[in-house]
Scaffold this motif. Structure first.
Motif: not given
Length: 121
Positions: A20-21, A26-29, A33-34, A45-46
């Motif tokens: 989860x971390x 990864x989604x924060x980075x 782009x997305x 995830x949070x």
């Protein structure tokens, strides 16, 4: 025996915590782009991470709830935990699915310069 069960609980919770971390990072980075899709995935995830922390804390808190609040306190504690355990994972998974299926911003299309005819001289 109680210490052993606590150790096993931590060992079994660690892989989920790591996943989860990493998902949040990864989604924060990937936000630039997305766009909104990555933000939805990160929030999902949070929410799942919050559920995970709540479940982990409830495992360790239950013996103290039993000793200090008695059976009535255990019933209230179990009810609140059950409601949150039903709502949080459903919300988190729903946000992850929404993030995966959400439309992403299109990359900027730069006009191609028209090719000029070769120099004839």
């Amino acid at each position: 025996m109680n210490l052993l069960s606590d150790v096993f609980s931590v060992v079994f919770f660690l892989p989920v915590l790591v996943i989860l971390v990493v998902g949040v990072v990864l989604t924060g980075r990937a936000r630039r782009e997305h766009g909104r899709a990555a933000v939805l995935g990160m929030v999902g995830c949070l929410v799942l991470l919050a559920n995970f922390i709540m479940e982990a804390l409830s495992v360790f808190a239950l013996p103290y709830v039993i000793s200090s609040w008695g059976i009535g306190g255990v019933q209230i504690f179990s009810f609140v935990t059950a409601v949150l355990t039903a709502i949080l994972p459903t919300t988190g998974i729903g946000l992850l699915i929404w993030g995966v299926t959400a439309s992403r911003p299109r990359p900027a299309q730069f006009p191609h310069p028209q090719q000029q005819p070769p120099y004839q001289g």
